[in-house]
Design an enzyme around this catalytic site. Structure first.
Site, mmCIF file in Angstrom:
data_model
loop_
_atom_site.group_PDB
_atom_site.id
_atom_site.type_symbol
_atom_site.label_atom_id
_atom_site.label_comp_id
_atom_site.label_asym_id
_atom_site.label_seq_id
_atom_site.Cartn_x
_atom_site.Cartn_y
_atom_site.Cartn_z
ATOM 1 N N THR A 4 0.798 -1.278 -0.005
ATOM 2 C CA THR A 4 0.083 0.182 0.184
ATOM 3 C C THR A 4 0.769 1.303 0.119
ATOM 4 O OG1 THR A 4 -0.028 -0.266 2.392
ATOM 5 C CG2 THR A 4 -2.008 -1.128 1.303
ATOM 6 N N GLY A 5 2.307 1.181 0.068
ATOM 7 C CA GLY A 5 3.152 2.364 0.436
ATOM 8 C C GLY A 5 3.295 2.893 -1.193
ATOM 9 N N HIS B 280 14.988 12.535 -7.688
ATOM 10 C CA HIS B 280 16.213 12.995 -6.885
ATOM 11 C C HIS B 280 17.288 13.557 -7.899
ATOM 12 C CE1 HIS B 280 14.625 11.091 -3.307
ATOM 13 N NE2 HIS B 280 15.632 10.308 -3.172
ATOM 14 N N SER C 188 9.032 12.089 -1.731
ATOM 15 C CA SER C 188 8.431 10.646 -2.045
ATOM 16 C C SER C 188 9.655 9.828 -1.459
ATOM 17 C CB SER C 188 8.144 10.373 -3.463
ATOM 18 O OG SER C 188 9.395 10.782 -4.349
ATOM 19 N N GLN D 163 16.904 15.804 -2.840
ATOM 20 C CA GLN D 163 16.002 14.671 -2.782
ATOM 21 C C GLN D 163 14.597 14.947 -2.529
ATOM 22 O OE1 GLN D 163 19.754 12.285 -0.825
ATOM 23 N NE2 GLN D 163 17.734 11.189 -0.474
ATOM 24 N N CYS E 155 18.219 4.857 -2.743
ATOM 25 C CA CYS E 155 17.585 5.639 -3.990
ATOM 26 C C CYS E 155 18.833 6.239 -4.474
ATOM 27 C CB CYS E 155 16.562 6.253 -3.871
ATOM 28 S SG CYS E 155 16.366 7.225 -2.252
ATOM 29 N N VAL F 22 6.410 2.906 -2.657
ATOM 30 C CA VAL F 22 7.080 1.939 -3.402
ATOM 31 C C VAL F 22 6.379 0.827 -3.852
ATOM 32 C CG1 VAL F 22 9.354 0.360 -3.596
ATOM 33 C CG2 VAL F 22 9.211 2.803 -2.169
ATOM 34 N N ARG G 276 21.520 -4.253 3.739
ATOM 35 C CA ARG G 276 22.740 -3.834 2.456
ATOM 36 C C ARG G 276 24.129 -3.828 2.780
ATOM 37 N NH1 ARG G 276 19.497 1.909 1.939
ATOM 38 N NH2 ARG G 276 17.559 1.236 0.721
ATOM 39 N N ASN H 12 13.292 8.534 -8.113
ATOM 40 C CA ASN H 12 13.643 7.888 -6.906
ATOM 41 C C ASN H 12 12.747 6.702 -6.605
ATOM 42 O OD1 ASN H 12 12.166 10.490 -6.319
ATOM 43 N ND2 ASN H 12 11.708 9.216 -4.281
HETATM 44 N N1 LIG Z 1 10.122 5.952 -1.226
HETATM 45 C C1 LIG Z 1 11.294 5.798 -1.811
HETATM 46 O O1 LIG Z 1 11.580 6.424 -2.858
HETATM 47 C C2 LIG Z 1 11.961 4.788 -1.448
HETATM 48 C C3 LIG Z 1 13.342 4.583 -2.147
HETATM 49 C C4 LIG Z 1 14.260 3.469 -1.630
HETATM 50 C C5 LIG Z 1 13.869 2.568 -0.708
HETATM 51 N N2 LIG Z 1 12.583 2.822 0.109
HETATM 52 C C6 LIG Z 1 12.253 1.973 1.084
HETATM 53 O O2 LIG Z 1 10.931 1.481 0.862
HETATM 54 C C7 LIG Z 1 10.343 1.166 2.053
HETATM 55 C C8 LIG Z 1 8.797 1.631 1.921
HETATM 56 O O3 LIG Z 1 9.019 3.013 1.556
HETATM 57 P P1 LIG Z 1 7.819 3.677 1.160
HETATM 58 O O4 LIG Z 1 8.261 5.093 0.832
HETATM 59 O O5 LIG Z 1 6.748 3.011 0.241
HETATM 60 O O6 LIG Z 1 6.974 4.395 2.556
HETATM 61 P P2 LIG Z 1 5.334 4.323 2.769
HETATM 62 O O7 LIG Z 1 4.741 5.062 1.578
HETATM 63 O O8 LIG Z 1 5.087 4.882 4.091
HETATM 64 O O9 LIG Z 1 4.684 2.522 2.873
HETATM 65 C C9 LIG Z 1 5.102 1.983 3.932
HETATM 66 C C10 LIG Z 1 4.466 0.412 3.809
HETATM 67 O O10 LIG Z 1 4.900 -0.528 4.468
HETATM 68 C C11 LIG Z 1 3.799 -0.668 5.128
HETATM 69 N N3 LIG Z 1 4.106 -1.054 6.544
HETATM 70 C C12 LIG Z 1 4.295 -0.450 7.737
HETATM 71 N N4 LIG Z 1 4.257 -1.039 8.876
HETATM 72 C C13 LIG Z 1 4.304 -2.280 8.588
HETATM 73 C C14 LIG Z 1 4.056 -3.590 9.193
HETATM 74 N N5 LIG Z 1 4.390 -3.789 10.587
HETATM 75 N N6 LIG Z 1 4.041 -4.857 8.580
HETATM 76 C C15 LIG Z 1 3.753 -4.627 7.409
HETATM 77 N N7 LIG Z 1 3.811 -3.543 6.554
HETATM 78 C C16 LIG Z 1 3.942 -2.529 6.968
HETATM 79 C C17 LIG Z 1 2.650 0.001 5.019
HETATM 80 O O11 LIG Z 1 1.335 -0.588 5.285
HETATM 81 P P3 LIG Z 1 -0.074 0.189 5.738
HETATM 82 O O12 LIG Z 1 -0.771 0.943 4.608
HETATM 83 O O13 LIG Z 1 -0.647 -1.016 6.490
HETATM 84 O O14 LIG Z 1 0.727 1.111 6.702
HETATM 85 C C18 LIG Z 1 2.860 0.527 3.718
HETATM 86 O O15 LIG Z 1 2.484 -0.400 2.711
HETATM 87 C C19 LIG Z 1 11.342 1.893 3.397
HETATM 88 O O16 LIG Z 1 11.998 0.849 3.626
HETATM 89 C C20 LIG Z 1 12.115 2.821 2.315
HETATM 90 O O17 LIG Z 1 13.248 3.005 3.103
HETATM 91 C C21 LIG Z 1 11.784 3.763 -0.302
#
Ligand SMILES: NC(=O)c1ccc[n+]([C@@H]2O[C@H](COP(=O)([O-])OP(=O)(O)OC[C@H]3O[C@@H](n4cnc5c(N)ncnc54)[C@H](OP(=O)(O)O)[C@@H]3O)[C@@H](O)[C@H]2O)c1
Length: 340
Positions: A12-13, A242, A159, A156, A129, A15, A100, A315
């Site tokens: 749902t996030g 980014h 998002s 950066q 990223c 990514v 990592r 990113n």
């Molecule tokens: N955004 C980027 O550009 C980017 C780039 C590289 C890496 N990342 C990494 O990717 C990850 C997610 O980033 P995001 O940007 O997608 O964050 P986000 O939009 O805040 O989404 C977080 C996701 O994690 C889920 N989640 C949270 N707590 C959880 C739990 N206890 N058990 C299972 N699922 C859980 C959330 O589900 P709910 O809907 O239930 O809350 C949601 O689906 C992070 O580790 C981040 O560092 C992100």
């Protein structure tokens, strides 16, 4: 055609949503797809190839029968659940920082070190990223003219912090334009109409953890343990994309034209470089695209073997979801996954 059972944790996030989009766009041979998040989102329905899939809460029994599990739910979730998924027989491709720098876990950017992907023990890590887009641009040059030092400043997008940060930028922008008071929640200060030179926590050496990730991860991916790198990472009020001003010192002189030729031929790179017509990479233009865009390529007037460039990428795509799907595609192409 052989298909593979996939699971996405964090579906749902920001990514997670991009994973779903890219799997469809790339026509990834998905057999069964299961979507996981926390208990907050359990029961929500998400669309994949015209089919509604119910989001489930992530538990230790979630991964039975999965060939590949894509994690993007934060470091804590990955630390706990990735080994569980690997033990259940899946290959984990993890977007968090959990694994990592673990010596037993490959850290892979397919344009740079694809062979490392095949040395995994159940978990493959997707780099940070900012690191991904930098190494895609640096490595083709490094291969022909060894890079000795890199100085980089990043710009950066919000998002990179996830859904809540994107909502915060929108809400704060509205409040500022209406002349109302802003109370920051996601970041330590207001992000609308502002810049924050703080990404992740600060370390004892004065660098932020994001800056240090760029140092350590770049060395690991490029197999260049002694490469000198210094980074300053800045959060800017941009939604997606980014940008990086990268200054490199090479072993031998490289002209801007030579660098341009190398980068035009490099995998995953698109050169946008014609200052006469204001052609250069911009985050607004890179958003939604797969390539790492490079422009403003010039010799560094302050160093005989120096080169400067401006590098921009989406990113959420190349910096996260796309890179992970490319790793999965590598495994599929070589038949290195899916014995379940
Ligand atoms: N955004 C980027 O550009 C980017 C780039 C590289 C890496 N990342 C990494 O990717 C990850 C997610 O980033 P995001 O940007 O997608 O964050 P986000 O939009 O805040 O989404 C977080 C996701 O994690 C889920 N989640 C949270 N707590 C959880 C739990 N206890 N058990 C299972 N699922 C859980 C959330 O589900 P709910 O809907 O239930 O809350 C949601 O689906 C992070 O580790 C981040 O560092 C992100």
């Amino acid at each position: 055609m052989r298909t593979y059972n996939l699971a996405i944790v964090g579906a749902t996030g920001v990514v997670g949503q991009e994973f779903i989009k890219i799997l469809q766009q790339h026509r990834f041979p998905v057999g069964n797809l299961r979507l996981f998040a926390s208990d907050r989102s359990a029961g929500r329905k998400l669309n994949f190839n015209g089919q509604e899939i119910v989001v489930e809460e992530t538990t230790i029994t979630s991964f039975k029968g999965a060939d590949i599990v894509l994690f993007s739910a934060g470091t804590e979730v990955s630390t706990y659940f990735s080994p569980v998924a690997a033990k259940a027989g899946a290959v984990v491709i993890d977007n968090s920082a959990a694994w990592r720098m673990d010596e037993t876990v490959p850290l892979v950017v397919p344009e740079v070190n694809p062979e490392d992907a095949f040395k995994h023990h159940g978990i493959i890590a997707n780099p940070n990223c900012s690191t991904i887009q930098m190494v895609v641009a640096l490595y083709p040059i490094h291969k022909v003219n060894t890079i000795k030092r890199v100085v980089v400043a990043t710009y950066q997008a919000v998002s990179g912090t996830g859904t809540a940060a994107m909502e915060e930028l929108a809400a704060q922008t509205r409040l500022v334009l209406e002349g109302r008071t802003v109370v920051p929640h996601v970041y330590p200060h207001q992000i609308a109409f502002n810049l924050l030179p703080e990404i992740d926590v600060f370390l004892d050496n004065g660098y932020s953890k994001e800056e240090w990730k760029m140092v350590e991860e770049t060395r690991k991916i490029m197999h260049a343990p002694h490469l000198a790198i210094s980074a300053t990472c800045v959060r800017v009020p941009v939604y997606i994309g980014h940008s990086e001003a990268i200054h490199i010192e090479l072993t031998n002189r490289l002209t801007a034209d030579q660098a341009r030729q190398i980068l035009v031929a490099a995998p995953g790179v698109a050169v946008l470089d014609d200052p006469c017509v204001s052609l250069y990479p911009q985050p607004w233009v890179a958003a939604g695209q797969d390539e790492v865009f490079v422009g403003r390529i010039r010799e560094d007037n302050s160093h005989a073997h120096g080169l400067v460039m401006w590098v921009v990428a989406d990113n959420v795509r190349k910096g996260a979801a796309l890179n992970a799907v490319q790793i999965a595609e590598l495994l599929v192409e070589r038949g290195a996954v899916g014995s379940q």
